[in-house]
Design a protein around this motif. Structure first.
Motif, PDB file in Angstrom:
ATOM      1  N   SER A 271     -28.697  -3.815   8.705  1.00 45.20           N
ATOM      2  CA  SER A 271     -28.770  -3.391  10.083  1.00 45.20           C
ATOM      3  C   SER A 271     -29.328  -4.928  10.948  1.00 45.20           C
ATOM      4  O   SER A 271     -29.446  -4.392  12.468  1.00 45.20           O
ATOM      5  CB  SER A 271     -30.479  -2.381   9.739  1.00 45.20           C
ATOM      6  N   ARG A 278     -24.959  -6.944  18.371  1.00 48.49           N
ATOM      7  CA  ARG A 278     -25.070  -5.964  19.129  1.00 48.49           C
ATOM      8  C   ARG A 278     -25.744  -6.891  20.727  1.00 48.49           C
ATOM      9  O   ARG A 278     -25.103  -6.651  21.547  1.00 48.49           O
ATOM     10  CB  ARG A 278     -25.572  -4.776  18.808  1.00 48.49           C
ATOM     11  N   PRO A 284     -21.284  -1.731  21.308  1.00 47.24           N
ATOM     12  CA  PRO A 284     -22.153  -0.988  20.426  1.00 47.24           C
ATOM     13  C   PRO A 284     -21.122  -1.159  18.873  1.00 47.24           C
ATOM     14  O   PRO A 284     -20.638  -0.087  18.928  1.00 47.24           O
ATOM     15  CB  PRO A 284     -21.486   0.771  21.120  1.00 47.24           C
ATOM     16  N   ALA A 286     -21.079  -0.021  15.645  1.00 45.66           N
ATOM     17  CA  ALA A 286     -21.518   1.331  14.576  1.00 45.66           C
ATOM     18  C   ALA A 286     -22.607   0.942  13.897  1.00 45.66           C
ATOM     19  O   ALA A 286     -23.128   1.835  13.206  1.00 45.66           O
ATOM     20  CB  ALA A 286     -20.181   1.790  14.506  1.00 45.66           C
ATOM     21  N   GLY A 287     -21.835  -0.656  12.984  1.00 47.55           N
ATOM     22  CA  GLY A 287     -22.645  -0.505  11.397  1.00 47.55           C
ATOM     23  C   GLY A 287     -21.708  -1.333  10.373  1.00 47.55           C
ATOM     24  O   GLY A 287     -20.971  -2.432  11.530  1.00 47.55           O
ATOM     25  N   GLN A 290     -17.774  -2.226  10.487  1.00 46.57           N
ATOM     26  CA  GLN A 290     -17.700  -2.306  11.911  1.00 46.57           C
ATOM     27  C   GLN A 290     -17.352  -4.294  12.198  1.00 46.57           C
ATOM     28  O   GLN A 290     -17.665  -4.532  12.730  1.00 46.57           O
ATOM     29  CB  GLN A 290     -18.010  -1.959  13.306  1.00 46.57           C
TER      30      GLN A 290
END
Length: 391
Positions: A271, A278, A284, A286-287, A290
């Protein structure tokens, strides 16, 4: 709700018998002479420990097909009969529950995955109980009883009390999980920190076999560390030990969920990497998937985020090696999917942080699927059944 299972006791009530059992389990087959050498016990003590375990079917002679019949004192090596007992291991993640039925040698016989949509303890316990019931039915097919269940969760877990003190990913505090799961399943239940459980599995059945001092560092949703010192998994006086993820390596760094700044986890967790990409790209993301795609596609900000994560992990490992001097550090976890993006930085930061000959510590990578974490839980259930004092 399952009916309570009658508990069978392993005929290894003494510390010597427990040591003999765990040595054969992790390093067998072994002759009685070799067992005496490895445990430091007398041949008489080994014989005394082995006999009841043979009589109860936990040990069997490992007879070579070509070996001539033994004359006089039995010379055949002994091994653990994996099929003699079964155990259930369960790993709870933030979005999934993984359960395995494992034998006494911790070989996975059956595995189940269930998505976790609600993290409320009551709902999770109901999911665990449902999975346990399924695996108990599977165990009947083997004609072998399940002797225990263990649940592994991330965070601060007090194994002795059977309580999850704090699990950030589940947002649990002071949940008496062992008692609640045991009541729901009817099985003797052990609860442990997931990294510590995986460390037990690596100590007995994986890359730590035969090593008295090693560390297991896991990278992914969090950054964890399990420690084995003088043959024992370190639990810490208060259930917390080896928290490499919460070593603060940059006082000016990003805020960590623990309240400190610049923790390894605040820089190197999945995270944290996604958040940094980001912020740097304005995209954006996503996680983790990506983020990986961007980095492998050559995006400089994404590559820099992974490089910074590798440096943080390497410095954290260097600190652990300087403090404890393990023979080996095993790097694992779902974050290894990105290993090609930060392997060099881990190695370089470790080399520059490690003091003097500590740099000779053996760093290896060991990708393990989530089922292996559930197998780690099964290993702690086996440990409880054995009454092993290696934790």
């Amino acid at each position: 709700m399952s009916s309570t299972h009658q508990v069978e006791v392993l005929p290894a009530a003494t510390p010597a018998a427990s040591m003999v059992f765990t040595t054969v389990l992790s390093q067998g087959p072994l002759s009685r002479v070799e067992l005496a050498r490895r445990t430091g016990l007398s041949s008489a003590a080994v014989t005394k420990a082995v006999r009841p375990l043979m009589d109860a079917g936990y040990f069997v002679e490992a007879v070579e097909d070509s070996a001539p019949p033994a004359v006089g004192r039995p010379a055949n090596p002994v091994r653990v009969d994996g099929g003699r007992a079964l155990f259930i291991g369960i790993k709870v993640t933030a979005d999934e529950v993984i359960a395995v039925l494992a034998d006494l040698c911790c070989k996975i016989r059956v595995a189940r995955h269930v998505p976790l949509t609600v993290r409320d303890p009551t709902a999770v316990i109901a999911t665990i109980a449902g999975l346990a019931d399924e695996l108990l039915v599977e165990a009947q097919g083997y004609g072998v009883r399940v002797h225990g269940l263990a649940v592994a969760v991330s965070g601060d877990v007090d194994r002795a009390a059977g309580v999850v003190r704090y699990s950030p990913f589940l947002n649990w505090r002071d949940i008496a999980l062992a008692e609640l799961v045991s009541a729901a399943t009817g099985l003797p239940t052990t609860v442990d920190n997931d990294v510590r459980a995986l460390t037990v599995a690596e100590q007995w059945f994986g890359a730590g076999v035969g090593r008295s001092d090693f560390a297991l560092v896991t990278v992914g949703a969090g950054i964890g560390c399990g420690l084995v010192v003088h043959g024992r998994v370190v639990a810490g006086a208060h259930g917390v030990a080896g928290e490499i993820g919460h070593l603060s390596i940059d006082p000016e760094g990003p805020l960590c969920h623990c309240g400190n700044r610049g923790c390894v986890e605040a820089i190197a967790s999945d995270s944290a990497i996604v958040r940094r990409i980001r912020e740097a790209t304005g995209q954006p993301v996503a996680g983790p998937a990506q983020a990986l795609e961007l980095a492998r596609g050559g995006n400089p900000e994404a590559r820099e985020a992974y490089a910074r994560a590798g440096e943080a992990i390497g410095r954290g490992i260097g600190a652990v090696v300087n403090l404890l001097g393990p023979e080996r550090v095993i790097i694992s976890g779902e974050g290894l999917a990105a290993y090609d993006l930060f392997a060099e930085q881990i190695r370089d930061a470790f080399t520059s942080t490690a003091f003097s000959t500590a740099v000779q510590c053996d760093l290896i990578t060991r990708p393990l699927p989530f089922e292996e974490w559930a197998r780690g839980a099964a290993a702690t259930a086996i440990q409880t059944f054995i009454g092993s004092d290696t934790f």
